[in-house]
Design a protein around this motif. Structure first.
Motif, PDB file in Angstrom:
ATOM      1  N   VAL A   1     -10.484  -9.196  -4.643  1.00 10.10           N
ATOM      2  CA  VAL A   1     -10.768 -10.011  -3.462  1.00 10.10           C
ATOM      3  C   VAL A   1     -10.526  -9.227  -2.175  1.00 10.10           C
ATOM      4  CG1 VAL A   1     -10.118 -12.099  -2.195  1.00 10.10           C
ATOM      5  CG2 VAL A   1     -10.192 -12.124  -4.698  1.00 10.10           C
ATOM      6  N   VAL A   2      -9.457  -8.439  -2.178  1.00 11.76           N
ATOM      7  CA  VAL A   2      -9.059  -7.710  -0.975  1.00 11.76           C
ATOM      8  C   VAL A   2      -9.957  -6.510  -0.686  1.00 11.76           C
ATOM      9  CG1 VAL A   2      -7.220  -6.310   0.058  1.00 11.76           C
ATOM     10  CG2 VAL A   2      -6.665  -8.447  -1.134  1.00 11.76           C
ATOM     11  N   THR A   3     -10.435  -5.844  -1.740  1.00 10.86           N
ATOM     12  CA  THR A   3     -11.220  -4.621  -1.554  1.00 10.86           C
ATOM     13  C   THR A   3     -12.384  -4.770  -0.574  1.00 10.86           C
ATOM     14  OG1 THR A   3     -10.626  -3.787  -3.743  1.00 10.86           O
ATOM     15  CG2 THR A   3     -12.595  -2.855  -2.723  1.00 10.86           C
TER      16      THR A   3
ATOM     17  N   PRO B   1     -11.288   1.949   3.835  1.00  9.27           N
ATOM     18  CA  PRO B   1     -10.726   1.829   2.482  1.00  9.27           C
ATOM     19  C   PRO B   1      -9.259   2.206   2.314  1.00  9.27           C
ATOM     20  CG  PRO B   1     -12.947   2.695   2.383  1.00  9.27           C
ATOM     21  CD  PRO B   1     -12.581   2.662   3.841  1.00  9.27           C
ATOM     22  N   PRO B   2      -8.715   3.202   3.052  1.00  9.03           N
ATOM     23  CA  PRO B   2      -7.300   3.536   2.859  1.00  9.03           C
ATOM     24  C   PRO B   2      -6.354   2.359   3.049  1.00  9.03           C
ATOM     25  CG  PRO B   2      -8.375   5.301   4.050  1.00  9.03           C
ATOM     26  CD  PRO B   2      -9.375   4.172   3.963  1.00  9.03           C
ATOM     27  N   LEU B   3      -6.788   1.327   3.768  1.00  9.24           N
ATOM     28  CA  LEU B   3      -5.942   0.156   3.973  1.00  9.24           C
ATOM     29  C   LEU B   3      -5.613  -0.538   2.653  1.00  9.24           C
ATOM     30  CD1 LEU B   3      -7.524  -1.449   7.165  1.00  9.24           C
ATOM     31  CD2 LEU B   3      -5.249  -0.404   6.971  1.00  9.24           C
ATOM     32  N   GLY B   4      -6.403  -0.274   1.634  1.00 10.44           N
ATOM     33  CA  GLY B   4      -6.121  -0.845   0.325  1.00 10.44           C
ATOM     34  C   GLY B   4      -4.752  -0.452  -0.199  1.00 10.44           C
TER      35      GLY B   4
ATOM     36  N   ALA C   1     -12.498  11.783  -4.054  1.00 12.65           N
ATOM     37  CA  ALA C   1     -13.565  12.359  -3.237  1.00 12.65           C
ATOM     38  C   ALA C   1     -13.389  12.078  -1.745  1.00 12.65           C
ATOM     39  CB  ALA C   1     -14.919  11.812  -3.695  1.00 12.65           C
ATOM     40  N   TRP C   2     -12.343  11.381  -1.355  1.00  9.95           N
ATOM     41  CA  TRP C   2     -12.136  11.054   0.053  1.00  9.95           C
ATOM     42  C   TRP C   2     -11.809  12.303   0.879  1.00  9.95           C
ATOM     43  CZ3 TRP C   2      -8.584   6.092   0.353  1.00  9.95           C
ATOM     44  CH2 TRP C   2      -9.300   4.997  -0.155  1.00  9.95           C
ATOM     45  N   GLU C   3     -12.005  12.177   2.183  1.00 11.33           N
ATOM     46  CA  GLU C   3     -11.590  13.234   3.105  1.00 11.33           C
ATOM     47  C   GLU C   3     -10.059  13.308   3.143  1.00 11.33           C
ATOM     48  OE1 GLU C   3     -13.497  15.340   4.682  1.00 11.33           O
ATOM     49  OE2 GLU C   3     -15.378  14.455   3.954  1.00 11.33           O
ATOM     50  N   ALA C   4      -9.546  14.472   3.527  1.00 11.51           N
ATOM     51  CA  ALA C   4      -8.097  14.695   3.525  1.00 11.51           C
ATOM     52  C   ALA C   4      -7.360  13.677   4.393  1.00 11.51           C
ATOM     53  CB  ALA C   4      -7.794  16.112   4.001  1.00 11.51           C
ATOM     54  N   GLY C   5      -7.913  13.354   5.548  1.00 13.38           N
ATOM     55  CA  GLY C   5      -7.260  12.405   6.444  1.00 13.38           C
ATOM     56  C   GLY C   5      -7.151  11.018   5.836  1.00 13.38           C
ATOM     57  N   ASP C   6      -8.193  10.598   5.141  1.00  6.76           N
ATOM     58  CA  ASP C   6      -8.178   9.291   4.495  1.00  6.76           C
ATOM     59  C   ASP C   6      -7.180   9.277   3.343  1.00  6.76           C
ATOM     60  OD1 ASP C   6     -10.066   8.299   6.232  1.00  6.76           O
ATOM     61  OD2 ASP C   6     -11.761   8.658   4.875  1.00  6.76           O
ATOM     62  N   LYS C   7      -7.108  10.389   2.617  1.00  7.31           N
ATOM     63  CA  LYS C   7      -6.147  10.471   1.515  1.00  7.31           C
ATOM     64  C   LYS C   7      -4.718  10.368   2.052  1.00  7.31           C
ATOM     65  CE  LYS C   7      -8.778  13.252  -1.808  1.00  7.31           C
ATOM     66  NZ  LYS C   7      -8.802  14.521  -2.563  1.00  7.31           N
ATOM     67  N   LEU C   8      -4.459  11.079   3.148  1.00  5.19           N
ATOM     68  CA  LEU C   8      -3.118  11.049   3.733  1.00  5.19           C
ATOM     69  C   LEU C   8      -2.759   9.645   4.184  1.00  5.19           C
ATOM     70  CD1 LEU C   8      -0.568  12.423   4.718  1.00  5.19           C
ATOM     71  CD2 LEU C   8      -1.772  12.999   6.852  1.00  5.19           C
TER      72      LEU C   8
ATOM     73  N   TYR D   1      -3.947   6.844   3.048  1.00  3.45           N
ATOM     74  CA  TYR D   1      -3.765   6.015   1.853  1.00  3.45           C
ATOM     75  C   TYR D   1      -2.388   6.237   1.239  1.00  3.45           C
ATOM     76  CZ  TYR D   1      -4.447   4.258  -2.897  1.00  3.45           C
ATOM     77  OH  TYR D   1      -4.303   3.588  -4.091  1.00  3.45           O
ATOM     78  N   ILE D   2      -1.981   7.492   1.148  1.00  2.00           N
ATOM     79  CA  ILE D   2      -0.670   7.815   0.580  1.00  2.00           C
ATOM     80  C   ILE D   2       0.443   7.193   1.409  1.00  2.00           C
ATOM     81  CG2 ILE D   2       0.946   9.707   0.123  1.00  2.00           C
ATOM     82  CD1 ILE D   2      -1.547  11.423  -0.573  1.00  2.00           C
ATOM     83  N   VAL D   3       0.314   7.268   2.734  1.00  4.15           N
ATOM     84  CA  VAL D   3       1.319   6.666   3.626  1.00  4.15           C
ATOM     85  C   VAL D   3       1.363   5.153   3.422  1.00  4.15           C
ATOM     86  CG1 VAL D   3       1.904   6.178   6.037  1.00  4.15           C
ATOM     87  CG2 VAL D   3       1.206   8.484   5.355  1.00  4.15           C
ATOM     88  N   PHE D   4       0.196   4.522   3.353  1.00  3.55           N
ATOM     89  CA  PHE D   4       0.150   3.074   3.162  1.00  3.55           C
ATOM     90  C   PHE D   4       0.747   2.674   1.811  1.00  3.55           C
ATOM     91  CE2 PHE D   4      -3.764   2.914   6.128  1.00  3.55           C
ATOM     92  CZ  PHE D   4      -2.944   2.731   7.233  1.00  3.55           C
ATOM     93  N   CYS D   5       0.459   3.452   0.763  1.00  4.13           N
ATOM     94  CA  CYS D   5       1.031   3.171  -0.557  1.00  4.13           C
ATOM     95  C   CYS D   5       2.555   3.283  -0.530  1.00  4.13           C
ATOM     96  CB  CYS D   5       0.473   4.142  -1.597  1.00  4.13           C
ATOM     97  SG  CYS D   5      -1.202   3.794  -2.163  1.00  4.13           S
ATOM     98  N   THR D   6       3.046   4.289   0.176  1.00 12.14           N
ATOM     99  CA  THR D   6       4.490   4.503   0.258  1.00 12.14           C
ATOM    100  C   THR D   6       5.169   3.351   0.977  1.00 12.14           C
ATOM    101  OG1 THR D   6       4.141   6.911   0.276  1.00 12.14           O
ATOM    102  CG2 THR D   6       6.278   6.102   1.036  1.00 12.14           C
ATOM    103  N   ILE D   7       4.573   2.919   2.080  1.00 10.39           N
ATOM    104  CA  ILE D   7       5.130   1.780   2.827  1.00 10.39           C
ATOM    105  C   ILE D   7       5.079   0.518   1.979  1.00 10.39           C
ATOM    106  CG2 ILE D   7       4.757   0.260   4.814  1.00 10.39           C
ATOM    107  CD1 ILE D   7       3.679   2.733   6.306  1.00 10.39           C
ATOM    108  N   SER D   8       3.959   0.294   1.326  1.00 15.20           N
ATOM    109  CA  SER D   8       3.801  -0.887   0.486  1.00 15.20           C
ATOM    110  C   SER D   8       4.808  -0.885  -0.665  1.00 15.20           C
ATOM    111  CB  SER D   8       2.380  -0.941  -0.078  1.00 15.20           C
ATOM    112  OG  SER D   8       2.188  -2.084  -0.876  1.00 15.20           O
ATOM    113  N   GLY D   9       5.021   0.277  -1.265  1.00 10.59           N
ATOM    114  CA  GLY D   9       5.992   0.374  -2.343  1.00 10.59           C
ATOM    115  C   GLY D   9       7.393   0.021  -1.873  1.00 10.59           C
TER     116      GLY D   9
END
Length: 209
Positions: free
Chosen positions: A45-47, A54-57, A156-163, A165-173
């Motif tokens: 639903v969120v996607t 997309p990194p907001l996911g 396949a994402w750009e480096a900035g988007d990957k970074l 996403y990783i930050v958002f995952c870390t905060i969410s965790g």
């Protein structure tokens, strides 16, 4: 602490797994599998809502890491985070999900991310800051897994988007897995159901020390 003394500390009787530890950890993991399955449905639903960026996911990723932190906070034995997160992933796979068998590696790595934090404190601290760090560790490993390993869905994402996403995952965790698991453990301790565990006093333990 030397490698020899650290190994000795982690093999003392208080860290040995009992039957009750295995049973409760398994129950936490199975319940976690149900949470994973529900989170999978929410992700569908969120996607679409994160399609513009997309990194907001990554901000919802923490739900897939709850068993790792909760299991360790309750059982407080080496390996609990990895065990609970991995078994939860197996349960998720059995129930069905949109990610296939990749959830098994995700579960293992997310459990490892949390486990390493508790290991860094020699399995002696289970306060709020450590719980937040454990959730963040799981989130960090989740982001790295999704972004750089061959089965990662955003490789396949750009480096900035990957970074991002990783930050958002870390905060969410940290917030979802770390904080909620810590609150849940204190709540369970108040009911008396953790009487067989060191975590039975969790409700009265200091928050920050």
């Amino acid at each position: 602490m030397t490698g020899i003394s650290a190994k000795a500390a982690l093999t003392k009787p208080g860290y040995n797994w009992r039957v009750v530890d295995i049973v409760v950890a398994a129950l936490v993991a199975i319940a976690g599998g149900v949470i994973f399955w529900a989170w999978d449905q929410m992700a569908l639903v969120v996607t679409p809502a994160t399609a513009t960026y997309p990194p907001l996911g990554g901000l919802i990723a923490g739900g897939w890491m709850i068993p790792a932190v909760l299991g360790m906070l309750i059982v407080r034995k080496p390996g609990a985070a990895i065990f609970c997160e991995t078994v939860a992933a197996v349960s998720e796979l059995i129930m069905g999900n949109q990610y296939g068998t990749t959830v098994l590696m995700s579960g293992l790595l997310q459990g490892l991310g949390a486990e390493l934090i508790f290991l860094a404190f020699m399995y002696k601290k289970f306060n709020l800051p450590v719980s937040l760090l454990a959730g963040a560790g799981a989130g960090l490993f989740c982001g790295l897994n999704d972004s750089f390993l061959p089965w990662g869905w955003n490789i396949a994402w750009e480096a900035g988007d990957k970074l991002a996403y990783i930050v958002f995952c870390t905060i969410s965790g940290a917030v979802i897995a770390g904080a909620l698991a810590w609150i849940a453990t204190r709540g369970l301790a108040k009911t008396g159901v953790l009487g067989s565990f060191a975590s039975r006093k969790a409700a009265s333990e200091p928050v920050f020390s």
